[in-house]
Design an enzyme around this catalytic site. Structure first.
Site, PDB file in Angstrom:
ATOM      1  N   GLU A 298      -0.531   2.366 -11.358  1.00  0.00           N
ATOM      2  CA  GLU A 298      -0.820   3.560 -10.557  1.00  0.00           C
ATOM      3  C   GLU A 298       0.429   4.016  -9.795  1.00  0.00           C
ATOM      4  OE1 GLU A 298      -5.135   3.559  -8.919  1.00  0.00           O
ATOM      5  OE2 GLU A 298      -3.761   2.812  -7.407  1.00  0.00           O
ATOM      6  N   GLY A 300       3.362   6.218  -8.023  1.00  0.00           N
ATOM      7  CA  GLY A 300       3.540   7.524  -7.394  1.00  0.00           C
ATOM      8  C   GLY A 300       5.018   7.799  -7.239  1.00  0.00           C
ATOM      9  N   ARG A 301       5.648   7.037  -6.331  1.00  0.00           N
ATOM     10  CA  ARG A 301       7.049   7.247  -5.994  1.00  0.00           C
ATOM     11  C   ARG A 301       7.976   7.190  -7.217  1.00  0.00           C
ATOM     12  NH1 ARG A 301       9.050   5.607  -0.981  1.00  0.00           N
ATOM     13  NH2 ARG A 301       7.280   4.204  -0.872  1.00  0.00           N
ATOM     14  N   ARG A 338      10.370  10.324   6.572  1.00  0.00           N
ATOM     15  CA  ARG A 338      10.591   8.924   6.152  1.00  0.00           C
ATOM     16  C   ARG A 338      11.700   8.204   6.922  1.00  0.00           C
ATOM     17  NH1 ARG A 338      11.798   7.183   1.906  1.00  0.00           N
ATOM     18  NH2 ARG A 338      10.301   5.492   1.827  1.00  0.00           N
ATOM     19  N   TYR A 342      10.175   4.988   8.632  1.00  0.00           N
ATOM     20  CA  TYR A 342      10.453   3.702   7.962  1.00  0.00           C
ATOM     21  C   TYR A 342      11.918   3.297   8.023  1.00  0.00           C
ATOM     22  CZ  TYR A 342       6.337   5.710   5.648  1.00  0.00           C
ATOM     23  OH  TYR A 342       5.152   6.325   5.390  1.00  0.00           O
ATOM     24  N   CYS A 369      13.147  19.101  18.083  1.00  0.00           N
ATOM     25  CA  CYS A 369      13.493  18.723  19.447  1.00  0.00           C
ATOM     26  C   CYS A 369      13.207  17.254  19.701  1.00  0.00           C
ATOM     27  CB  CYS A 369      12.734  19.607  20.423  1.00  0.00           C
ATOM     28  SG  CYS A 369      13.450  21.235  20.449  1.00  0.00           S
ATOM     29  N   GLU A 370      13.890  16.397  18.956  1.00  0.00           N
ATOM     30  CA  GLU A 370      13.757  14.959  19.131  1.00  0.00           C
ATOM     31  C   GLU A 370      15.075  14.331  18.728  1.00  0.00           C
ATOM     32  OE1 GLU A 370       9.162  13.811  18.239  1.00  0.00           O
ATOM     33  OE2 GLU A 370      10.804  12.436  17.876  1.00  0.00           O
ATOM     34  N   TYR A 399       6.625  11.654  -1.266  1.00  0.00           N
ATOM     35  CA  TYR A 399       6.324  11.495   0.156  1.00  0.00           C
ATOM     36  C   TYR A 399       7.197  12.383   1.044  1.00  0.00           C
ATOM     37  CZ  TYR A 399       3.850   7.542  -1.834  1.00  0.00           C
ATOM     38  OH  TYR A 399       3.020   6.765  -2.614  1.00  0.00           O
TER      39      TYR A 399
HETATM   40  N1  LLP Z   1      -2.083   3.094  -5.406  1.00  0.00           N
HETATM   41  C1  LLP Z   1      -2.500   2.930  -4.137  1.00  0.00           C
HETATM   42  C2  LLP Z   1      -3.835   2.410  -3.902  1.00  0.00           C
HETATM   43  C3  LLP Z   1      -1.668   3.257  -3.064  1.00  0.00           C
HETATM   44  O1  LLP Z   1      -2.088   3.087  -1.816  1.00  0.00           O
HETATM   45  C4  LLP Z   1      -0.376   3.773  -3.328  1.00  0.00           C
HETATM   46  C5  LLP Z   1       0.522   4.150  -2.225  1.00  0.00           C
HETATM   47  C6  LLP Z   1       0.024   3.943  -4.675  1.00  0.00           C
HETATM   48  C7  LLP Z   1      -0.856   3.584  -5.677  1.00  0.00           C
HETATM   49  C8  LLP Z   1       1.369   4.498  -5.059  1.00  0.00           C
HETATM   50  O2  LLP Z   1       2.410   3.716  -4.610  1.00  0.00           O
HETATM   51  P1  LLP Z   1       3.907   4.077  -5.018  1.00  0.00           P
HETATM   52  O3  LLP Z   1       4.065   3.875  -6.529  1.00  0.00           O
HETATM   53  O4  LLP Z   1       4.143   5.490  -4.644  1.00  0.00           O
HETATM   54  O5  LLP Z   1       4.735   3.131  -4.238  1.00  0.00           O
HETATM   55  N2  LLP Z   1       4.446   7.120   2.761  1.00  0.00           N
HETATM   56  C9  LLP Z   1       5.131   5.929   2.291  1.00  0.00           C
HETATM   57  C10 LLP Z   1       4.476   5.347   1.058  1.00  0.00           C
HETATM   58  C11 LLP Z   1       3.042   4.954   1.265  1.00  0.00           C
HETATM   59  C12 LLP Z   1       2.391   4.472   0.007  1.00  0.00           C
HETATM   60  C13 LLP Z   1       0.914   4.467   0.147  1.00  0.00           C
HETATM   61  N3  LLP Z   1       0.196   4.038  -1.004  1.00  0.00           N
HETATM   62  C14 LLP Z   1       6.596   6.275   2.023  1.00  0.00           C
HETATM   63  O6  LLP Z   1       6.991   7.412   2.218  1.00  0.00           O
HETATM   64  O7  LLP Z   1       7.382   5.405   1.683  1.00  0.00           O
END
Ligand code: LLP
Length: 450
Positions: A298, A300-301, A338, A342, A369-370, A399
């Site tokens: 699954e 995303g990034r 980010r 982080y 303004c930070e 993200y």
């Molecule tokens: N599956 C589930 C259940 C998740 O909670 C997430 C990400 C993914 C898949 C996808 O993960 P990835 O392949 O993108 O790492 N906002 C943070 C990242 C939070 C990720 C949350 N869950 C950032 O900007 O680094």
């Protein structure tokens, strides 16, 4: 591969169609990048469509039909279309993401529903529309699902269990989700995961689809996945043995890290995927699992991140002798939270002079303004960086857009896809009218807006 930050831009931080011409100008997808700033304004999110599709295909090659793109990383209509065309499923984790996916025409039967606090309304919508999987995260949620299915005689949702394998993903604390102290899922160690599996399997109104784990995000360490798989396959074997239940699927979630700065060295999608598959196959044999579960993922990034960059315009350059030079741009924490959230690191370069040495160290600040609104604390830039220059920050495709806000009443940037010599505006820039639309006490007529 370049190993120092002050060298010219390393093209490896950009999408696969990135080219620097003889004059030092960068183009992506056959489109001159600086010209996009003139055409669409800044800040601007720019995506290499070939890179997005290529990354989907890399995952598909390894996991076949077992890839769900995590929409939280980046979702818009054009992205949903790409995900659908590339044959991936879509992970949504709120009713907002679910509704957007449906509004974009994404088929319900290819949606995977996540979230650690799904409401009865969200679950009902998921069941009624016939989604592929609902990933159960708590006993309270299973109570809600059981009530919903007992009220409807023809709904048999397929459930995966969100399992917490209790391992350290070696990433930022906020991005680690597989440790014992986590708000997500059912612990293997405490027996909760096994007990909830037994409860689902015994209920004839529910279909038990298998297990799901997501150990965290921006992970570079293959050993963390190997450790998680070890525990998950042991649980699969136990469920088979003690509950006489075959397991259709194990989703290992997303989490593969990407290269934000030149010194980052994450595994490639291929290396990551092959390691997962071979470990999984070995463990299935070692544990004597007979039901041939499918391994799915699954990401995303690692799909959206490296395909996107953000363009900004330099507005002021303030030198504090002996301290640092602040270069302020026209965006910041509202289009990329980010770094502040982080401590995430990025690089920057000037797309019109992408072959320049970057010998000068400055701090790229946002316009909020930070004092904490710093995009890059130590950025290497060309010595002749000047007010009015357009700069680019690579690897902001995940993200960024999805976590953007209206802090300081900033309007969120537009999104442009580039491909085949053409730039396509896929999300327009937010407007003042958009900001005022929800405010019931505004008087747009006084501003000549009506
Ligand atoms: N599956 C589930 C259940 C998740 O909670 C997430 C990400 C993914 C898949 C996808 O993960 P990835 O392949 O993108 O790492 N906002 C943070 C990242 C939070 C990720 C949350 N869950 C950032 O900007 O680094």
């Amino acid at each position: 591969m370049t190993s120092t930050k002050n060298a010219p831009l390393d093209l490896g931080l950009l999408g696969r169609t990135a080219v620097i011409d003889e004059g030092g100008r960068l183009s992506i997808g056959g489109v001159d990048i600086e010209s996009l700033a003139q055409q669409f304004g800044t800040p601007l999110y720019v995506y290499d469509e070939v890179e997005l599709r290529g990354r989907c295909a890399e995952y598909r090659t390894i996991f076949a039909g077992g890839v769900a793109y995590a929409s939280k990383a980046f979702l818009c209509g054009a992205m949903a279309r790409i995900v659908e065309e590339e044959g991936l499923d879509l992970d949504v984790s709120t009713s907002g993401e679910f509704d957007l996916a449906r509004a974009f025409g994404f088929p319900a039967a290819r949606l995977v529903i996540h979230g650690n606090n799904k409401s009865a309304a969200e679950l009902s919508a998921a069941i009624e529309s016939g989604v592929k999987h609902i990933v159960v995260d708590s006993a309270d949620e299973l109570d809600r699902i059981e009530t919903l299915v007992s009220d409807s005689s023809d709904a048999y949702p397929t459930l995966l269990i969100r399992v917490n394998p209790g391992i350290d993903a070696h990433t930022h604390e906020y991005l680690a989700t597989g440790a014992t102290d986590s708000k997500f899922g059912f612990s293997i160690e405490s027996q909760d995961a096994f007990d909830i599996a037994a409860r689902i399997i015994r209920n004839p109104a529910l279909r038990f689809g298998g297990l799901h784990a997501h150990i965290g995000s921006q992970i570079f360490a293959p050993a963390s996945y190997a450790a998680a798989l070890e525990r998950l396959v042991a649980l699969i074997a136990r469920i088979e043995r003690e509950l006489s239940q075959s397991i259709g699927e194990l989703s290992i979630g997303g989490g593969l890290g990407v290269r934000y700065v030149v010194t980052d060295n994450p595994p490639t999608i291929d290396q990551h995927g092959q390691a997962l598959v071979s470990n999984f196959d070995r463990l299935i044999k070692e544990h004597g699992v007979t039901s041939e579960p499918r391994l799915s993922t699954e990401p995303g990034r690692s799909i959206a991140g490296p395909a996107g960059l953000t363009l900004y315009t330099v507005g002021t350059i303030k030198d504090l002798p002996g301290i640092r030079t602040y270069v302020s741009v026209d965006g910041g924490i509202s289009d990329n939270p980010r770094p502040a959230l982080y401590g995430a690191e990025y690089e920057t370069f000037v797309p019109a002079r992408a072959d320049s040495d970057r010998a000068r160290v400055v701090t790229i600040a946002g316009k909020h303004c930070e004092q904490g609104d710093l995009l890059i604390r130590d950025a290497y830039v060309p010595s002749d960086l000047a007010v009015g220059d357009v700069i680019a920050v690579p690897c902001t495709g995940a993200y960024g857009h999805s976590m953007a806000s209206n802090y300081n009443a900033m309007t969120r940037p537009a999104v442009v896809f580039v491909n085949d010599g053409k730039a396509r505006l896929v999300v327009r820039r937010e407007s003042l009218e958009d900001l005022l639309a929800r405010d019931l006490c505004s008087a747009p007529d006084k501003m000549g807006l009506e």
